[in-house]
Motif scaffolding. Structure first.
Motif, short mmCIF file in Angstrom:
data_model
loop_
_atom_site.label_atom_id
_atom_site.label_comp_id
_atom_site.label_asym_id
_atom_site.label_seq_id
_atom_site.Cartn_x
_atom_site.Cartn_y
_atom_site.Cartn_z
N ALA A 8 0.85 -1.20 0.00
CA ALA A 8 0.00 0.00 0.00
C ALA A 8 0.88 1.24 0.00
O ALA A 8 1.96 1.26 0.60
CB ALA A 8 -0.94 0.01 1.21
N ARG A 86 -5.23 6.54 -1.84
CA ARG A 86 -4.42 5.42 -1.35
C ARG A 86 -4.48 4.30 -2.41
O ARG A 86 -5.55 3.97 -2.91
CB ARG A 86 -4.95 4.90 0.00
N VAL A 88 -3.48 0.27 -3.34
CA VAL A 88 -3.11 -1.06 -2.85
C VAL A 88 -2.79 -1.92 -4.07
O VAL A 88 -3.62 -2.01 -5.01
CB VAL A 88 -4.22 -1.69 -1.99
N TYR A 165 -4.44 -2.29 7.91
CA TYR A 165 -3.64 -2.78 6.78
C TYR A 165 -3.16 -4.21 7.02
O TYR A 165 -3.18 -5.05 6.10
CB TYR A 165 -2.47 -1.84 6.55
#
Length: 419
Positions: A8, A86, A88, A165
């Motif tokens: 991430a 964000r 991932v 996470y």
């Protein structure tokens, strides 16, 4: 083989990045940044396999358009160091086909991201790996603000929690393993690090798109010019160094495993041989004990028979064989312990008897009764006995010794004999 990879990162203005540019690159599309007026064109990107926007049911319709979505994100952020999105990154198992990979990533994003109120922009890439096979992976861009009506509200700080996470990593491994299990594949992935799993292996560093592109161009140029490739980036040099150290570890581990298997086989053989020897000793002991019990039974039977035939009060007669002690020759010991006996030839029997006498009386010695008398000692003994007999012969009363003549006292000239 299936591998675990999940990483991430935050797309931030402080690093000079743009949410519109990142979305255009991952989706392989041509998007315009309304804030800056710049056009980002990645429509010629060849290995984009799938793209889709997953949003909550409460999200307005305009947020399902990629250009409008990320332009709205850029407009909602006023700071020059704002966190825009964000991302991932997932590695998808090679063992799954295109439809199975799509089902896996959609299921995970719906349950873990969209259910929390995020909007997920999913793009699946499938380039060729360094080994020539498929390298499917997914890029998922996530919004950082909650939805309020027709727009974005405040930022949700709980989505930055590290424990969240870590939970995504563990659950992604579970999702992927269930997909592999459904298709009957025995491969599994694990979200834990090598150190946590007790594996002596160094993780390989990530090259990144720029370093990977430079290294790939160098390899192609070296192949065209028929020369060995050189390392052109620091990340490539570090990556090759880690690969070489892991190769040496694997080689040493293989040698250790070979030595360990050899030692285990040697120990197993030794245990089998020891058990066989122990079983042979046990059988020999049982035979010897049976012979001893049989001999005791015969002796008791003989004693009872003799006691029944003698008169009342008489002493029991002992058989003559009882007073004789059979010498412990090798043949008698063999008979006692149940070993096979063989009649020895005369020379061998003589040597055996000689060895037995040497063991009883000492090496180089014989029994005293077997020594021949010394001749000189016998002669001296005879002379001593004759002298003793002569000394014991009686003489006259005057103390004369045998053979001695005394003078005649009647012939004394003093006349003392005539009175």
């Amino acid at each position: 083989m299936a591998i675990f990879h999940m990483r991430a990162q935050v797309i931030s203005r402080a690093a000079g990045r743009s949410a519109i540019a990142a979305a255009a690159y991952r989706a392989g599309e041509r998007l315009r940044d309304e804030r800056t007026g710049q056009m980002h064109d990645y429509s010629r990107k060849a290995y984009v396999e799938y793209r889709e926007i997953l949003a909550p049911e409460t999200a307005p319709a305009w947020m399902r358009d990629r250009a409008a979505l990320w332009s709205g994100v850029e407009a909602a952020e006023k700071r020059k160091d704002a966190q825009l999105a964000r991302e991932v990154h997932f590695a998808l198992p090679r063992e799954l086909d295109k439809a199975q990979r799509l089902e896996l990533i959609r299921d995970f994003c719906e349950r873990e991201f969209v259910a929390r109120g995020m909007i997920a922009d999913v793009a699946i890439h499938n380039p060729s790996g360094r080994d020539g096979g498929e390298q499917p992976h997914a890029h998922v861009m996530l919004t950082t603000r909650v939805l309020t009506g027709e727009g974005f509200g405040p930022k949700e700080r709980s989505w930055n929690d590290k424990s969240l996470y870590e939970g995504w990593r563990e659950r992604w491994a579970d999702y992927a393993n269930r997909s592999l299990e459904r298709i009957g594949c025995g491969e599994r992935i694990d979200h834990r690090s090598f150190a946590e799993r007790g594996i002596d292996r160094e993780p390989e560093p990530k090259l990144g798109p720029k370093a990977a592109r430079l290294e790939r161009h160098e390899q192609q140029a070296a192949a065209n010019e028929n020369r060995p490739a050189i390392v052109v980036t620091e990340r490539g040099q570090e990556w090759r160094a880690v690969q070489e150290r892991n190769r040496r570890r694997d080689e040493l581990r293989g040698r250790v495993e070979v030595i360990a298997r050899g030692l285990q086989q040697a120990v197993e053989r030794a245990v089998v041989e020891a058990r066989a020897r122990l079983e042979a000793v046990r059988e020999r002991f049982e035979r010897t004990a049976a012979m001893i019990r049989e001999w005791i039974g015969r002796e008791r039977a003989v004693g009872e028979l003799g006691q029944a035939g003698r008169p009342m009060g008489a002493e029991p007669e002992r058989p003559q064989a009882e007073n004789r002690q059979e010498p412990q020759t090798p043949m008698s010991r063999d008979r006692l312990f149940g070993r096979e006996t063989k009649e020895m030839p005369a020379p061998d029997r003589l040597r055996a008897e000689t060895a037995q006498r040497s063991e009883m009386f000492g090496r180089g010695k014989v029994p005293v009764a077997g020594k021949e008398p010394d001749r000189r000692a016998l002669l001296g003994k005879v002379e001593r006995e004759a002298a003793n007999r002569q000394a014991s012969t009686p003489g006259d009363l005057l103390g004369r010794k045998p053979g001695q003549v005394m003078p005649d006292r009647t012939r004394d000239d003093g006349g003392r004999g005539r009175s």
